[in-house]
Design an enzyme around this catalytic site. Structure first.
Site, PDB file in Angstrom:
ATOM      1  N   PHE A 126       6.642 -11.388  -9.384  1.00  0.00           N
ATOM      2  CA  PHE A 126       7.698 -10.690  -8.651  1.00  0.00           C
ATOM      3  C   PHE A 126       7.264 -10.663  -7.188  1.00  0.00           C
ATOM      4  O   PHE A 126       6.283  -9.995  -6.845  1.00  0.00           O
ATOM      5  CB  PHE A 126       7.779  -9.273  -9.230  1.00  0.00           C
ATOM      6  CG  PHE A 126       8.807  -8.356  -8.638  1.00  0.00           C
ATOM      7  CD1 PHE A 126      10.101  -8.319  -9.140  1.00  0.00           C
ATOM      8  CD2 PHE A 126       8.462  -7.470  -7.629  1.00  0.00           C
ATOM      9  CE1 PHE A 126      11.045  -7.431  -8.637  1.00  0.00           C
ATOM     10  CE2 PHE A 126       9.398  -6.576  -7.105  1.00  0.00           C
ATOM     11  CZ  PHE A 126      10.692  -6.554  -7.620  1.00  0.00           C
ATOM     12  N   GLY A 134       5.677  -3.937   3.321  1.00  0.00           N
ATOM     13  CA  GLY A 134       5.276  -3.472   1.992  1.00  0.00           C
ATOM     14  C   GLY A 134       6.186  -2.322   1.606  1.00  0.00           C
ATOM     15  O   GLY A 134       7.203  -2.505   0.943  1.00  0.00           O
ATOM     16  N   SER A 135       5.852  -1.122   2.121  1.00  0.00           N
ATOM     17  CA  SER A 135       6.708   0.045   1.860  1.00  0.00           C
ATOM     18  C   SER A 135       8.074  -0.141   2.509  1.00  0.00           C
ATOM     19  O   SER A 135       9.098   0.321   1.996  1.00  0.00           O
ATOM     20  CB  SER A 135       6.052   1.310   2.417  1.00  0.00           C
ATOM     21  OG  SER A 135       4.728   1.413   1.967  1.00  0.00           O
ATOM     22  N   ASP A 241      12.944   0.559 -10.518  1.00  0.00           N
ATOM     23  CA  ASP A 241      13.310   1.812 -11.206  1.00  0.00           C
ATOM     24  C   ASP A 241      12.868   1.778 -12.657  1.00  0.00           C
ATOM     25  O   ASP A 241      12.346   2.746 -13.199  1.00  0.00           O
ATOM     26  CB  ASP A 241      14.847   1.914 -11.232  1.00  0.00           C
ATOM     27  CG  ASP A 241      15.360   3.034 -10.374  1.00  0.00           C
ATOM     28  OD1 ASP A 241      14.620   3.468  -9.483  1.00  0.00           O
ATOM     29  OD2 ASP A 241      16.512   3.436 -10.602  1.00  0.00           O
ATOM     30  N   ARG A 269     -24.327  14.337 -25.481  1.00  0.00           N
ATOM     31  CA  ARG A 269     -25.363  14.520 -24.449  1.00  0.00           C
ATOM     32  C   ARG A 269     -25.950  15.941 -24.527  1.00  0.00           C
ATOM     33  O   ARG A 269     -25.217  16.923 -24.390  1.00  0.00           O
ATOM     34  CB  ARG A 269     -24.722  14.304 -23.076  1.00  0.00           C
ATOM     35  CG  ARG A 269     -25.597  14.620 -21.898  1.00  0.00           C
ATOM     36  CD  ARG A 269     -26.505  13.489 -21.593  1.00  0.00           C
ATOM     37  NE  ARG A 269     -27.188  13.680 -20.320  1.00  0.00           N
ATOM     38  CZ  ARG A 269     -28.346  13.111 -20.030  1.00  0.00           C
ATOM     39  NH1 ARG A 269     -28.957  12.349 -20.937  1.00  0.00           N
ATOM     40  NH2 ARG A 269     -28.908  13.297 -18.856  1.00  0.00           N
ATOM     41  N   GLY A 341     -22.407  11.758 -15.304  1.00  0.00           N
ATOM     42  CA  GLY A 341     -23.609  11.699 -14.473  1.00  0.00           C
ATOM     43  C   GLY A 341     -23.803  10.291 -13.918  1.00  0.00           C
ATOM     44  O   GLY A 341     -22.823   9.595 -13.613  1.00  0.00           O
ATOM     45  N   GLY A 342     -25.063   9.864 -13.826  1.00  0.00           N
ATOM     46  CA  GLY A 342     -25.370   8.547 -13.252  1.00  0.00           C
ATOM     47  C   GLY A 342     -24.667   7.420 -13.993  1.00  0.00           C
ATOM     48  O   GLY A 342     -24.199   6.447 -13.379  1.00  0.00           O
ATOM     49  N   GLU A 365       4.113  -0.872  -6.303  1.00  0.00           N
ATOM     50  CA  GLU A 365       5.457  -0.467  -6.772  1.00  0.00           C
ATOM     51  C   GLU A 365       5.876   0.869  -6.133  1.00  0.00           C
ATOM     52  O   GLU A 365       6.467   1.727  -6.771  1.00  0.00           O
ATOM     53  CB  GLU A 365       5.519  -0.423  -8.305  1.00  0.00           C
ATOM     54  CG  GLU A 365       5.430  -1.817  -8.885  1.00  0.00           C
ATOM     55  CD  GLU A 365       5.713  -1.909 -10.360  1.00  0.00           C
ATOM     56  OE1 GLU A 365       6.624  -1.197 -10.823  1.00  0.00           O
ATOM     57  OE2 GLU A 365       5.050  -2.698 -11.027  1.00  0.00           O
ATOM     58  N   GLY A 366       5.510   1.017  -4.867  1.00  0.00           N
ATOM     59  CA  GLY A 366       5.854   2.233  -4.117  1.00  0.00           C
ATOM     60  C   GLY A 366       4.683   3.196  -4.126  1.00  0.00           C
ATOM     61  O   GLY A 366       4.357   3.775  -5.168  1.00  0.00           O
TER      62      GLY A 366
HETATM   63  C1  LIG Z   1      -3.089  -4.596  -6.901  1.00  0.00           C
HETATM   64  C2  LIG Z   1      -1.771  -4.795  -6.225  1.00  0.00           C
HETATM   65  C3  LIG Z   1      -0.787  -5.561  -6.855  1.00  0.00           C
HETATM   66  C4  LIG Z   1       0.438  -5.790  -6.225  1.00  0.00           C
HETATM   67  N1  LIG Z   1       1.367  -6.587  -6.814  1.00  0.00           N
HETATM   68  C5  LIG Z   1       2.531  -6.866  -6.173  1.00  0.00           C
HETATM   69  C6  LIG Z   1       3.492  -7.762  -6.725  1.00  0.00           C
HETATM   70  O1  LIG Z   1       3.310  -8.299  -7.827  1.00  0.00           O
HETATM   71  N2  LIG Z   1       4.623  -8.043  -6.028  1.00  0.00           N
HETATM   72  C7  LIG Z   1       4.865  -7.487  -4.798  1.00  0.00           C
HETATM   73  O2  LIG Z   1       5.908  -7.781  -4.222  1.00  0.00           O
HETATM   74  N3  LIG Z   1       3.971  -6.618  -4.232  1.00  0.00           N
HETATM   75  C8  LIG Z   1       2.823  -6.301  -4.878  1.00  0.00           C
HETATM   76  N4  LIG Z   1       1.899  -5.449  -4.309  1.00  0.00           N
HETATM   77  C9  LIG Z   1       2.167  -4.894  -3.001  1.00  0.00           C
HETATM   78  C10 LIG Z   1       2.462  -3.404  -3.016  1.00  0.00           C
HETATM   79  O3  LIG Z   1       3.712  -3.132  -3.586  1.00  0.00           O
HETATM   80  C11 LIG Z   1       2.305  -2.898  -1.594  1.00  0.00           C
HETATM   81  O4  LIG Z   1       0.924  -2.962  -1.280  1.00  0.00           O
HETATM   82  C12 LIG Z   1       2.825  -1.482  -1.412  1.00  0.00           C
HETATM   83  O5  LIG Z   1       4.217  -1.444  -1.499  1.00  0.00           O
HETATM   84  C13 LIG Z   1       2.383  -0.889  -0.056  1.00  0.00           C
HETATM   85  O6  LIG Z   1       2.694  -1.774   0.975  1.00  0.00           O
HETATM   86  P1  LIG Z   1       1.579  -2.143   2.069  1.00  0.00           P
HETATM   87  O7  LIG Z   1       0.354  -2.588   1.365  1.00  0.00           O
HETATM   88  O8  LIG Z   1       2.194  -3.077   3.027  1.00  0.00           O
HETATM   89  O9  LIG Z   1       1.249  -0.769   2.741  1.00  0.00           O
HETATM   90  P2  LIG Z   1       2.106  -0.072   3.919  1.00  0.00           P
HETATM   91  O10 LIG Z   1       3.543  -0.276   3.695  1.00  0.00           O
HETATM   92  O11 LIG Z   1       1.505  -0.476   5.204  1.00  0.00           O
HETATM   93  O12 LIG Z   1       1.770   1.449   3.640  1.00  0.00           O
HETATM   94  C14 LIG Z   1       0.450   1.952   3.813  1.00  0.00           C
HETATM   95  C15 LIG Z   1       0.417   3.399   3.395  1.00  0.00           C
HETATM   96  O13 LIG Z   1       1.218   4.157   4.246  1.00  0.00           O
HETATM   97  C16 LIG Z   1       1.767   5.252   3.537  1.00  0.00           C
HETATM   98  N5  LIG Z   1       3.238   5.218   3.690  1.00  0.00           N
HETATM   99  C17 LIG Z   1       4.020   4.131   3.615  1.00  0.00           C
HETATM  100  N6  LIG Z   1       5.316   4.475   3.812  1.00  0.00           N
HETATM  101  C18 LIG Z   1       5.318   5.792   4.015  1.00  0.00           C
HETATM  102  C19 LIG Z   1       6.340   6.734   4.272  1.00  0.00           C
HETATM  103  N7  LIG Z   1       7.628   6.349   4.352  1.00  0.00           N
HETATM  104  N8  LIG Z   1       5.985   8.028   4.456  1.00  0.00           N
HETATM  105  C20 LIG Z   1       4.696   8.418   4.363  1.00  0.00           C
HETATM  106  N9  LIG Z   1       3.678   7.572   4.104  1.00  0.00           N
HETATM  107  C21 LIG Z   1       3.989   6.283   3.939  1.00  0.00           C
HETATM  108  C22 LIG Z   1       1.320   5.106   2.079  1.00  0.00           C
HETATM  109  O14 LIG Z   1       0.179   5.904   1.859  1.00  0.00           O
HETATM  110  C23 LIG Z   1       0.974   3.654   1.998  1.00  0.00           C
HETATM  111  O15 LIG Z   1       0.016   3.389   0.977  1.00  0.00           O
HETATM  112  C24 LIG Z   1       0.671  -5.205  -4.958  1.00  0.00           C
HETATM  113  C25 LIG Z   1      -0.325  -4.413  -4.339  1.00  0.00           C
HETATM  114  C26 LIG Z   1      -1.527  -4.219  -4.954  1.00  0.00           C
HETATM  115  C27 LIG Z   1      -2.562  -3.379  -4.262  1.00  0.00           C
END
Ligand SMILES: Cc1cc2nc3c(=O)[nH]c(=O)nc-3n(C[C@H](O)[C@H](O)[C@H](O)COP(=O)(O)OP(=O)(O)OC[C@H]3O[C@@H](n4cnc5c(N)ncnc54)[C@H](O)[C@@H]3O)c2cc1C
Length: 386
Positions: A126, A134-135, A241, A269, A341-342, A365-366
């Protein structure tokens, strides 16, 4: 060893109890045989095995009117996560990767891909996240330009699970019907497409196949578009969702394993002439862990039950389930490490593995902060209607 009393909660039917018991027996005997040293090979093997044994059938509906059963999906993730983070990952990605097709694909797309993802013959991914979005999903920069009888994709995706080993990628790209979120569409891109380049494999604290992908003159047919032009954001959010609830379920599985390990450890333990579990402060930790696990389970299975019983969207319920279950699991696992512990920080100890596995679930996923915003928006919307 594990508390299964939750299976008698009214969220479940007899078929769910049967499923949980069968998968638990299977996982206990089969998953220990998988060699985890080569992560890609382990994931390929796991998908094949989960497919052969029929478990992947639950990740996408089959023929006719069959529907995705979210309670079954969540039970599978919880159970697999208790035994192996990688097994849970392999199972989950078949669901999430194929999710846009199973939920929104047309008959031809479903017939072409779902029989393969459901039997482990095709690995799914996906691809939504990008280096600068990302976000902030609406900020996607990858483009899909209409050309001849198809589209040409250009851009970059990062953090893509199964990146580098997938046969099928659902890719979200800007088609420009409107600014922001309303100008995105979803495409099926085959792993062998010469325009899809694995630019970087990403190593993390808990190894999973992850990659940064580049799309350079990546040509796909118009029939690879899922839904209509401009539907991409809706498709991505509705898919998340559904599958977000199951991230909570995986966290729940990790937390249950942590409690089980801690129970064994504190009883066996001896400290100060008696088992560690005799100390009341230790009992306080065990009580907190059990409480958080039950609260997480209630939220996860409430969300799954709501979806299965016909709710069109479970945005708020899924956000609550994911937020609470992942944050609670982190606390539970941290307590497990402390009480070991350790040994809790010894490489490859089960609780040390859990400590590394749980962290990413609070981000992908958010992120947790984003889930809070989703919940707050729904609270405020409700207040506005009063
Ligand atoms: C192990 C792993 C597997 C993944 N697999 C997939 C995948 O299969 N497909 C895919 O499309 N993506 C994947 N991702 C990406 C993942 O969905 C994103 O890393 C995630 O959405 C966060 O985006 P970013 O890393 O760009 O962090 P950013 O968007 O830069 O956000 C950084 C931090 O800012 C904070 N933040 C962000 N927005 C807000 C807000 N509105 N208000 C307050 N705080 C906020 C949060 O603490 C967030 O962690 C994966 C990530 C990881 C780590």
């Amino acid at each position: 060893m594990y508390d299964t009393s939750f299976l008698s909660w009214p969220f479940f039917e007899a078929r769910h109890r049967e499923l949980a018991e069968k998968l638990d027996t299977w996982a206990a005997s089969r998953l220990i045989q998988i060699d985890h040293h080569d992560t890609d090979a382990a994931c390929r093997k796991l998908v094949e095995l989960l497919g052969e044994e029929g478990w992947l059938r639950l990740t996408a509906p089959g023929e006719g009117n069959e529907k995705l059963d979210l309670r079954s999906l969540a039970l599978c993730r919880e159970t697999l996560a208790r035994y192996s983070g990688l097994a849970d990952f392999s199972f989950a990605m078949q669901g999430l990767g194929a999710g846009p097709i199973s939920l929104f694909g047309n008959d031809a797309q479903r017939a072409a891909w779902l029989p393969k993802t459901r039997t482990g013959k095709a690995i799914a991914a996906f691809a939504l996240t990008e280096p600068a979005s990302g976000s902030d999903v609406a900020n996607i920069a990858t483009t899909a330009r209409r050309e001849g009888d198809g589209y040409v994709l250009e851009g970059e995706k990062s953090w893509i699970s199964n990146g580098g080993i997938a046969d099928l990628y659902v890719v979200f790209a800007r088609t420009g019907e409107a600014p922001g979120a309303r100008g995105l569409s979803a495409f099926i891109v085959e792993g062998g497409n010469p325009g899809l380049i694995v630019a970087e494999r990403i190593a993390t604290i808990a190894p999973h196949p992850l990659a940064r992908l580049q799309f350079k003159n990546c040509r796909v047919g118009a029939d690879t578009m899922i839904g209509r032009p401009g539907d991409g954001f809706k498709i991505a959010m509705a898919t998340l969702d559904v599958f977000r609830t199951t991230v909570g379920a995986a966290a729940l599985g990790f937390a249950r394993r942590a409690l089980a390990e801690t129970g064994k450890r504190t009883v066996s333990r001896e400290l100060f002439g008696a088992p560690l579990s005799n100390l009341q402060m230790v009992q306080g930790h065990l009580a907190d862990m059990a409480l958080e696990i039950d609260a997480a389970a209630l939220l996860v299975y409430r969300a799954a039950w709501a979806k299965d019983f016909g709710a069109a969207r479970i945005t708020r319920e899924a956000a609550m389930a994911k937020l609470y279950a992942t944050e609670a699991a982190q606390r539970v696992i941290d307590a497990a490490v402390q009480l070991h512990g350790g040994d809790g920080v010894r490489s490859s100890h089960p609780v040390e593995i859990l400590y590394r596995e749980i962290r990413a679930l609070r981000i992908y996923e958010g992120a947790s902060d984003v889930q809070k915003i989703i919940i707050a928006r729904s609270v405020l919307a409700e207040m506005a209607t009063v």
